[in-house]
Design an enzyme around this catalytic site. Structure first.
Site, PDB file in Angstrom:
ATOM      1  N   TYR A  81       0.894  -1.312   0.015  1.00 39.79           N
ATOM      2  CA  TYR A  81       0.149  -0.011  -0.017  1.00 39.79           C
ATOM      3  C   TYR A  81       0.792   1.276  -0.077  1.00 39.79           C
ATOM      4  O   TYR A  81       1.979   1.269   0.790  1.00 39.79           O
ATOM      5  CB  TYR A  81      -0.825  -0.098   1.259  1.00 39.79           C
ATOM      6  CG  TYR A  81      -1.896   1.094   1.347  1.00 39.79           C
ATOM      7  CD1 TYR A  81      -2.749   1.563   0.295  1.00 39.79           C
ATOM      8  CD2 TYR A  81      -1.466   2.291   2.132  1.00 39.79           C
ATOM      9  CE1 TYR A  81      -3.563   2.527   0.452  1.00 39.79           C
ATOM     10  CE2 TYR A  81      -2.117   3.617   2.127  1.00 39.79           C
ATOM     11  CZ  TYR A  81      -3.265   3.615   1.168  1.00 39.79           C
ATOM     12  OH  TYR A  81      -4.205   4.883   1.289  1.00 39.79           O
ATOM     13  N   GLY A 109      -6.676   4.680  -0.691  1.00 37.71           N
ATOM     14  CA  GLY A 109      -8.033   4.663  -0.179  1.00 37.71           C
ATOM     15  C   GLY A 109      -9.015   3.569  -0.547  1.00 37.71           C
ATOM     16  O   GLY A 109      -8.546   2.618  -0.537  1.00 37.71           O
TER      17      GLY A 109
END
Length: 517
Positions: free
Chosen positions: A54, A61
């Protein structure tokens, strides 16, 4: 010029104020540069692997499920900055933007974000050049950081968007960077995200508010003492032994401040000798230390929260000392949002009690011999009647601003960010509350000094405290006129406001009293 060296262990509140308000230069310490390089090596190693990480090789998001190939990662980081720079509304004050950028730099320097040293150096260069990104009022929900405000700052580092130069003129950011010899940043993996993901805006506003409120609480102790004196009140309620049996630190400090201001006064203690004798003073006078003291203790708690945040590295994901890169929720603004709201409540109550004291000074039925509205010729002159109206309007707005922002939450990002802090909103309304409180204290100062002038002199044979005389002399020297017939009042009130806002009130008293808390 003062220089603040940023290391890996955070910064102090004094550092924030120096950079935000006084233009102190910023340098990155050797330890910070080493930590930046070490963390970047971890990110580079992860970026080379096929597994998605990530913020390094994924979207953001609700879009974090998409794996991004190496050929698109630079574009990904540029795009998050451009798309998130979506603020609207009036410009945010220069000091707030500088605090925000400095605090983001503090987190970068911690070595937990994984950005390259040159990104941090560019941010320091922009601060030192006096370039201030144009940041707008609306765009932060106080979760995943102050996203839009930080994005507008990151946009400037990329040489895009608009910024204000040291001359105050707004120009394209690329032009300003070029004029100061600063090369725009070409973002790489994780760097766009790292520039956006922090509580830096709300924390910066908290630190600045704490500095202002510390001065205002001392100022309010002074004006409360002057009002007690003008009303011929009893300073017996300020005795240290009374406050020792309810040992809240702030209460004791406020009572001690008032007692030192009143030392040597010939006006206090006459509350049983006038035409309306009383056994006790009204709550707004007698309980001044309790109310201001509770606010002081609130400031102390808020300062503790700020100190913890100033020592924190707020980002997502973060690079840990063992080399792991982990997602987390440290960007949530709840700890800061709560104390911002708490401070607005305490400030509103301090403003409220100050207004009640002012009203008592103006009411001939409760002022124990003072003329109605402190007018020169009541009926022909209105005196300070409408000054109190203005003060009351400010108090009313402060009560509305005391409604907590942090109890609200508006889900965003397709319900990925389904509980937010609204800490930025809490900070924005606190700034207004601090401005209003300054004006409220200024009106009480204006009324109390006029009332004391009417109490003293040949007509009464009584003298005010030496500290009170010092205040009146300094206030008159600052252009605030004393008692007399009606005149254009707004300039006097503006001058009184500046007298409080700049710290001149405290500076006038302390040569007589010694340092006040």
């Amino acid at each position: 010029m003062h220089t603040v060296v940023v290391g890996t262990s955070g910064v102090t509140a004094q550092d924030v104020v120096a950079v935000a308000r006084r233009g102190a230069r910023v340098e990155l310490g050797t330890g910070a540069l080493d930590a930046l390089a070490a963390a970047r090596a971890v990110v580079d190693a992860l970026a080379a692997k096929p597994e998605p990480v990530y913020g390094v090789s994924t979207g953001f998001g609700a879009l974090a499920t998409r794996h991004i190939g190496q050929d698109l990662r630079g574009r990904l980081q540029r795009n998050i900055v451009r798309s998130h720079a979506a603020g609207m509304g009036p410009r945010v004050e220069r000091e707030v933007v500088r605090a925000l950028m400095f605090l983001r730099l503090k987190t970068l320097a911690s070595g937990h974000t994984g950005v390259r040293p040159e990104v941090a150096r560019t941010m320091a260069d922009v601060l030192n050049a006096g370039i201030t990104p144009v940041v707008h009022e609306y765009g932060s929900l106080g979760c995943s950081g102050d996203l839009a405000p930080l994005s507008h700052c990151a946009l400037t580092l990329m040489g895009e968007g608009e910024a204000e130069g040291p001359d105050g003129a707004v120009r394209p950011a690329g032009e300003l960077l070029a004029a100061h010899g600063i090369t725009p940043v070409e973002l790489r993996e994780k760097e766009g995200l790292a520039l956006l993901n922090g509580t830096d805006g709300m924390l910066g506003m908290l630190v600045l508010a704490l500095a202002d409120l510390a001065r205002l609480y001392t100022s309010a102790d002074i004006t409360a003492a002057l009002t007690l004196e003008a009303l011929l009140g009893s300073q017996g309620v300020l005795a240290p032994e009374l406050h020792a049996i309810r040992p809240h630190p702030g209460q004791g400090a406020s009572a001690a401040n008032m007692l030192r201001v009143l030392a040597g006064s010939e006006l206090t203690g006459h509350f049983q000798e006038d035409e309306a004798p009383r056994v006790q003073d009204a709550y707004s006078v007698r309980c001044a230390p309790q109310v201001a003291g509770a606010g002081r203790d609130t400031l102390a708690y808020a300062a503790t929260v700020a100190e913890r945040e100033l020592a924190s590295a707020v980002d997502n994901p973060v690079v840990l000392p063992d080399g792991r890169v982990e997602s987390n929720g440290n960007f949530h603004g709840a700890p800061v949002a709560y104390v911002l709201d708490f401070l607005a409540i305490a400030a509103a109550d301090l403003g409220s009690i100050a207004e009640r004291r002012t009203d008592r000074l103006l009411d001939k039925n409760r002022s124990h011999g003072l003329p109605a509205f402190l007018a020169d010729d009541p009926g022909v002159d209105s005196g300070l009647m409408i000054a109190q109206y203005t003060q009351a309007a400010l108090v009313s707005e402060m009560k509305r601003l005391a409604n907590p922002a942090s109890v609200d939450s508006i889900p965003s990002s397709a319900m990925q960010e389904d509980h937010v802090s609204m800490g930025w909103s809490a900070a924005r309304k606190l700034r207004t509350a601090v401005d209003n409180l300054t004006r409220i204290v200024a009106v009480e100062l204006y009324a109390a000094t006029r009332a004391i002038e009417l109490r003293t002199g040949p007509a009464t044979g009584l003298s005010a405290a030496p500290a009170t005389h010092a205040v009146i002399d300094a206030l008159r020297a600052a252009g605030v006129a004393g008692a007399g017939p009606d005149r254009y009042l707004a300039p006097d009130l503006a001058a009184a406001d500046a007298f409080v806002r700049t710290g001149a009130l405290v500076s006038a008293v302390e040569p007589v009293t010694g340092p006040l808390a």
